[in-house]
Design a protein around this motif. Sequence first.
Motif, short mmCIF file in Angstrom:
data_model
loop_
_atom_site.label_atom_id
_atom_site.label_comp_id
_atom_site.label_asym_id
_atom_site.label_seq_id
_atom_site.Cartn_x
_atom_site.Cartn_y
_atom_site.Cartn_z
N LEU A 117 27.22 14.74 48.13
CA LEU A 117 26.91 16.08 47.62
C LEU A 117 25.82 16.02 46.55
CD1 LEU A 117 30.49 17.58 47.10
CD2 LEU A 117 28.93 18.03 49.00
N SER A 118 25.09 17.10 46.43
CA SER A 118 24.14 17.22 45.32
C SER A 118 24.93 17.32 44.02
CB SER A 118 23.28 18.47 45.49
OG SER A 118 24.08 19.63 45.33
N TYR A 119 24.27 17.08 42.90
CA TYR A 119 24.94 17.18 41.61
C TYR A 119 25.55 18.57 41.44
CZ TYR A 119 25.91 17.34 36.65
OH TYR A 119 26.53 17.51 35.44
N GLU A 120 24.81 19.61 41.82
CA GLU A 120 25.29 20.99 41.69
C GLU A 120 26.54 21.23 42.52
OE1 GLU A 120 22.10 20.16 42.36
OE2 GLU A 120 21.20 20.67 40.42
N ASP A 121 26.56 20.68 43.73
CA ASP A 121 27.73 20.85 44.59
C ASP A 121 28.92 20.03 44.08
OD1 ASP A 121 26.60 22.74 46.19
OD2 ASP A 121 26.13 21.37 47.84
N LYS A 122 28.66 18.89 43.45
CA LYS A 122 29.75 18.12 42.85
C LYS A 122 30.41 18.94 41.74
CE LYS A 122 27.98 13.54 43.85
NZ LYS A 122 27.40 12.30 43.32
N VAL A 123 29.59 19.57 40.92
CA VAL A 123 30.11 20.42 39.84
C VAL A 123 30.87 21.60 40.44
CG1 VAL A 123 29.45 21.94 37.93
CG2 VAL A 123 28.36 19.70 38.18
N LEU A 140 38.42 23.00 42.26
CA LEU A 140 39.72 22.39 41.99
C LEU A 140 40.46 23.03 40.82
CD1 LEU A 140 38.97 18.61 42.59
CD2 LEU A 140 40.10 20.24 44.13
N THR A 141 39.77 23.86 40.05
CA THR A 141 40.44 24.55 38.95
C THR A 141 41.14 25.84 39.42
OG1 THR A 141 38.53 25.87 38.25
CG2 THR A 141 38.76 23.67 37.28
N CYS A 142 40.91 26.21 40.66
CA CYS A 142 41.53 27.42 41.20
C CYS A 142 43.01 27.18 41.48
CB CYS A 142 40.82 27.85 42.49
SG CYS A 142 39.10 28.31 42.24
N ASP A 143 43.76 28.25 41.53
CA ASP A 143 45.19 28.17 41.80
C ASP A 143 45.46 27.82 43.26
OD1 ASP A 143 45.82 28.90 39.17
OD2 ASP A 143 45.84 31.04 39.67
N ASP A 144 46.51 27.04 43.47
CA ASP A 144 46.86 26.60 44.82
C ASP A 144 47.07 27.75 45.81
OD1 ASP A 144 46.62 24.03 43.95
OD2 ASP A 144 48.74 23.52 44.13
N PRO A 145 47.76 28.83 45.44
CA PRO A 145 47.92 29.92 46.41
C PRO A 145 46.57 30.51 46.87
CG PRO A 145 49.51 30.17 44.66
CD PRO A 145 48.56 29.08 44.22
N GLU A 196 36.04 35.69 46.95
CA GLU A 196 35.05 36.66 46.50
C GLU A 196 33.88 36.00 45.77
OE1 GLU A 196 36.84 39.91 44.42
OE2 GLU A 196 38.30 40.24 46.02
N ASP A 197 34.06 34.79 45.26
CA ASP A 197 33.00 34.05 44.60
C ASP A 197 32.16 33.37 45.68
OD1 ASP A 197 31.65 31.68 43.50
OD2 ASP A 197 32.71 32.13 41.64
N ALA A 198 30.92 33.79 45.82
CA ALA A 198 30.06 33.30 46.92
C ALA A 198 29.87 31.79 46.86
CB ALA A 198 28.72 34.01 46.88
N GLU A 199 29.71 31.23 45.68
CA GLU A 199 29.51 29.79 45.57
C GLU A 199 30.76 29.02 45.97
OE1 GLU A 199 26.68 27.83 44.74
OE2 GLU A 199 25.84 29.76 45.36
N LEU A 200 31.90 29.47 45.51
CA LEU A 200 33.15 28.81 45.90
C LEU A 200 33.41 28.97 47.39
CD1 LEU A 200 35.57 29.63 42.93
CD2 LEU A 200 34.35 27.49 43.39
N ALA A 201 33.09 30.13 47.93
CA ALA A 201 33.25 30.35 49.37
C ALA A 201 32.36 29.39 50.16
CB ALA A 201 32.90 31.79 49.72
#
Length: 84
Positions: A37-43, A49-54, A67-72
Amino acid sequence: MEFEKKRLSRLKWACRRGMLELDVLFMPFVDEAFEQLSYEDKVLFERLLTCDDPDLYAWFMGHQSCEDAELARMVQIILTRVKV
């Protein structure tokens, strides 16, 4: 260099979710694809991984859209890699 090694160790620990469906996605991804992954994608992966499991479960199983385009986008990167 030492920081990166410690960071990767923490990242691998964070991939252990205790939910089988997420563990089988995250653990192989971090072991086999994270380094490419690029550095940006690693971040971005770290942020995912900080998102809730559900929420993660709903996004990866297709029950909800993130709803977050980057996370999606990161969810799609992981899902695409799993399907290959």
